[in-house]
Scaffold this motif. Structure first.
Motif, mmCIF file in Angstrom:
data_model
loop_
_atom_site.group_PDB
_atom_site.id
_atom_site.type_symbol
_atom_site.label_atom_id
_atom_site.label_comp_id
_atom_site.label_asym_id
_atom_site.label_seq_id
_atom_site.Cartn_x
_atom_site.Cartn_y
_atom_site.Cartn_z
ATOM 1 N N GLY A 13 -2.351 37.437 65.685
ATOM 2 C CA GLY A 13 -1.076 38.774 65.376
ATOM 3 C C GLY A 13 -0.964 38.162 63.937
ATOM 4 N N GLY A 14 0.240 38.228 63.372
ATOM 5 C CA GLY A 14 0.826 37.811 61.812
ATOM 6 C C GLY A 14 0.913 35.933 60.975
ATOM 7 N N ASP A 15 -0.474 35.393 60.749
ATOM 8 C CA ASP A 15 -0.576 34.459 60.098
ATOM 9 C C ASP A 15 1.065 34.307 59.382
ATOM 10 N N ALA A 74 -6.253 38.413 63.750
ATOM 11 C CA ALA A 74 -6.745 39.402 64.101
ATOM 12 C C ALA A 74 -5.448 40.137 65.068
ATOM 13 N N ARG A 75 -5.055 41.268 65.337
ATOM 14 C CA ARG A 75 -4.120 41.858 66.367
ATOM 15 C C ARG A 75 -5.541 42.983 67.228
ATOM 16 N N CYS A 76 -5.660 43.059 68.051
ATOM 17 C CA CYS A 76 -6.178 43.393 69.462
ATOM 18 C C CYS A 76 -5.911 43.873 70.189
ATOM 19 N N GLY A 127 4.228 30.433 66.580
ATOM 20 C CA GLY A 127 3.346 30.963 64.829
ATOM 21 C C GLY A 127 3.834 31.435 64.366
ATOM 22 N N THR A 128 5.084 32.146 63.815
ATOM 23 C CA THR A 128 5.211 33.451 63.057
ATOM 24 C C THR A 128 5.898 33.436 61.770
ATOM 25 N N ILE A 129 6.044 33.897 60.822
ATOM 26 C CA ILE A 129 7.513 33.053 60.342
ATOM 27 C C ILE A 129 8.506 33.757 60.418
ATOM 28 N N ASP A 130 8.428 35.235 61.334
ATOM 29 C CA ASP A 130 9.618 36.091 62.211
ATOM 30 C C ASP A 130 10.980 34.810 62.508
ATOM 31 N N ASN A 131 10.364 33.711 63.274
ATOM 32 C CA ASN A 131 10.881 32.763 64.370
ATOM 33 C C ASN A 131 11.752 33.753 65.327
ATOM 34 N N VAL A 171 13.422 41.824 52.549
ATOM 35 C CA VAL A 171 12.638 40.898 53.444
ATOM 36 C C VAL A 171 11.671 41.157 54.978
ATOM 37 N N MET A 172 10.749 40.049 55.079
ATOM 38 C CA MET A 172 10.561 40.968 56.552
ATOM 39 C C MET A 172 10.410 39.950 57.381
ATOM 40 N N GLY A 173 10.951 41.083 58.394
ATOM 41 C CA GLY A 173 12.173 40.699 60.157
ATOM 42 C C GLY A 173 11.374 42.436 60.119
ATOM 43 N N ARG A 174 10.490 43.239 61.614
ATOM 44 C CA ARG A 174 11.087 44.465 61.732
ATOM 45 C C ARG A 174 11.345 44.326 62.623
ATOM 46 N N ASN A 175 12.131 43.277 63.932
ATOM 47 C CA ASN A 175 12.790 43.669 64.806
ATOM 48 C C ASN A 175 13.670 41.729 64.113
ATOM 49 N N ALA A 224 16.520 43.057 55.690
ATOM 50 C CA ALA A 224 15.497 42.454 56.902
ATOM 51 C C ALA A 224 15.067 43.975 56.729
ATOM 52 N N GLU A 225 13.460 43.866 56.700
ATOM 53 C CA GLU A 225 12.853 45.486 56.770
ATOM 54 C C GLU A 225 13.340 46.513 58.432
ATOM 55 N N GLY A 226 13.453 45.604 59.235
ATOM 56 C CA GLY A 226 14.220 46.727 60.339
ATOM 57 C C GLY A 226 15.622 46.557 59.669
ATOM 58 N N GLY A 251 7.457 42.084 51.119
ATOM 59 C CA GLY A 251 6.183 42.233 51.431
ATOM 60 C C GLY A 251 5.896 40.545 51.663
ATOM 61 N N HIS A 252 4.387 40.601 51.933
ATOM 62 C CA HIS A 252 3.393 39.977 52.788
ATOM 63 C C HIS A 252 2.884 38.658 51.787
ATOM 64 N N ILE A 253 4.349 38.239 50.489
ATOM 65 C CA ILE A 253 4.072 37.291 49.579
ATOM 66 C C ILE A 253 4.613 35.811 49.911
ATOM 67 N N GLN A 254 5.518 36.564 51.634
ATOM 68 C CA GLN A 254 6.414 36.048 52.192
ATOM 69 C C GLN A 254 5.303 35.246 53.491
ATOM 70 N N ARG A 255 4.366 35.589 53.897
ATOM 71 C CA ARG A 255 3.273 35.306 55.127
ATOM 72 C C ARG A 255 2.567 34.179 53.991
ATOM 73 N N GLY A 256 2.428 34.087 53.505
ATOM 74 C CA GLY A 256 1.368 33.062 52.205
ATOM 75 C C GLY A 256 1.585 32.068 51.834
HETATM 76 O O1 F6P Z 1 4.236 38.007 60.373
HETATM 77 C C1 F6P Z 1 5.462 38.864 61.234
HETATM 78 C C2 F6P Z 1 5.468 40.162 60.440
HETATM 79 O O2 F6P Z 1 5.999 39.015 58.642
HETATM 80 C C3 F6P Z 1 6.302 41.218 60.534
HETATM 81 O O3 F6P Z 1 7.648 40.523 59.477
HETATM 82 C C4 F6P Z 1 6.142 42.383 59.983
HETATM 83 O O4 F6P Z 1 7.177 43.445 59.942
HETATM 84 C C5 F6P Z 1 4.482 41.989 59.781
HETATM 85 O O5 F6P Z 1 4.412 40.885 60.686
HETATM 86 C C6 F6P Z 1 3.621 42.980 59.215
HETATM 87 O O6 F6P Z 1 2.239 42.463 59.712
HETATM 88 P P1 F6P Z 1 0.982 43.395 58.969
HETATM 89 O O7 F6P Z 1 1.266 43.823 57.902
HETATM 90 O O8 F6P Z 1 0.412 42.218 59.355
HETATM 91 O O9 F6P Z 1 1.250 44.049 60.593
#
Ligand code: F6P
Length: 322
Positions: A13-15, A74-76, A127-131, A171-175, A224-226, A251-256
């Motif tokens: 999943g997401g790093d 990866a997402r699989c 392990g996910t930034i979304d908690n 900020v991130m957080g789809r759901n 939140a993005e969601g 965006g993705h700077i939050q994951r790095g």
């Molecule tokens: O890691 C979780 C998350 O960051 C979500 O908040 C975000 O919507 C999603 O992953 C985006 O991930 P990707 O761009 O890798 O599909």
């Protein structure tokens, strides 16, 4: 070497910053206890393709402070299918391995449960930034992501103040609004928009104007993005308030970035705990941070209904941003 002396680890999943610390703990504690530890590259996709390599003490040297995951991720979609699940399990069994630590979010835990049905002992590390995983107070990566948001917003604040503008920051957080809520409270945002709580843009706009009339020289709204489309939200706020604004999508700077001290610490504890429960002969376990302690819970806990949204923090943030 018998099955009970071998264990593999993957990230999926997401790093999230801190995953490397968890990998290191699994590898080092495993080897300390005379296990052979294998790294699976590229998550479940790599597992299906047999990308499995034995790890040595040195394979995890110099990684605790690095963001991302040395095992790649990866997402699989194939792991949603029975054929993919069987193939993934068989790749491990063919190497005489029947135990796997999965570091990832709840989607990754679903993959782990499917492997359990195919004869693999599984251990989930959140392990996910979304908690957003049920059964643990915190996930690896969340603290770092919140710190990243706070740092970015303090920079935005400088320009917002100079131009006396409102900024709408996504900020991130789809759901799940966990990152938005915690960072919004930490930076003293004027409003916080979450997927969990309905909001009224007219009210938010009125509050914005009240603030500026009272002498505030900038305003930060965390979304939140969601919670909705950021551009539409910004447009509506401009229309209702007549006040110019700017949008920043973090965006993705939050994951790095390097993990915070807390995330490296949490990764070490959770990785260590996974090996501990493996040695105790358990399976289908998730590692959880609960009440300031790292404990083992049944993996299925992650799929229990989410607890109702806790309004305490949200209400406090509103009270502080009058
Ligand atoms: O890691 C979780 C998350 O960051 C979500 O908040 C975000 O919507 C999603 O992953 C985006 O991930 P990707 O761009 O890798 O599909």
């Amino acid at each position: 070497m018998s099955f009970d002396k071998k264990i593999a680890v993957l990230t999926s999943g997401g790093d999230a910053p801190g995953m490397n610390a968890a990998i290191r703990a699994v590898v080092r504690k495993g080897i300390y206890h005379d296990l052979k530890v294998y790294g699976v590259y590229h998550g479940f996709e790599g597992l299906i393709n047999g990308e499995i390599q034995e790890m040595q003490l040195g394979s995890v040297a110099d990684i605790v402070h690095r963001g991302g995951t040395i095992l790649k991720t990866a997402r699989c979609p194939e792991m949603y299918e029975e054929a993919g699940q069987k193939k993934a399990a068989q790749q491990l069994l063919d190497k005489g391995i029947n135990a796997l630590v999965v570091i990832g979010g709840d989607g990754s835990f679903r993959g782990a449960l499917a492997l359990a049905k195919n004869g693999i002992r599984v251990f989930g590390i959140p392990g996910t930034i979304d908690n957003d995983i049920t059964g643990t107070d915190l996930t690896i990566g969340f603290d770092t992501a919140v710190n990243t948001v706070v740092e970015a917003v303090s920079k935005i604040r400088d320009t917002a103040t100079s131009h006396e503008r409102a900024f709408i920051v996504e900020v991130m957080g789809r759901n799940c609004g966990a990152i938005a809520l915690r960072s919004g409270l930490a930076i003293g945002a004027e409003s916080i928009l979450l997927p969990e709580v309905p909001f009224d843009l007219q009210e938010i706009s009125d509050k914005l104007l009240r603030g500026f009339r009272r002498g505030k020289n900038h305003s930060i709204i965390i979304v939140a993005e969601g919670a909705g489309n950021i551009w539409e939200i910004a447009e509506k706020l401009k229309e209702y308030s007549g006040f110019d604004n700017r949008v920043t999508i973090l965006g993705h700077i939050q994951r790095g970035g390097s993990p915070s001290a807390f995330d490296s610490f949490l990764g070490a504890l959770m990785g260590g705990k996974a090996i501990e429960v493996f040695l105790e002969g358990k399976s289908e376990v998730m590692i959880s941070f609960s009440n300031n302690d790292v404990i083992a819970k049944p993996l299925k806990t992650a799929f229990e209904p989410k607890e109702p949204f806790n309004y305490k923090l949200y209400d406090l943030a509103s009270e502080l941003a009058i």
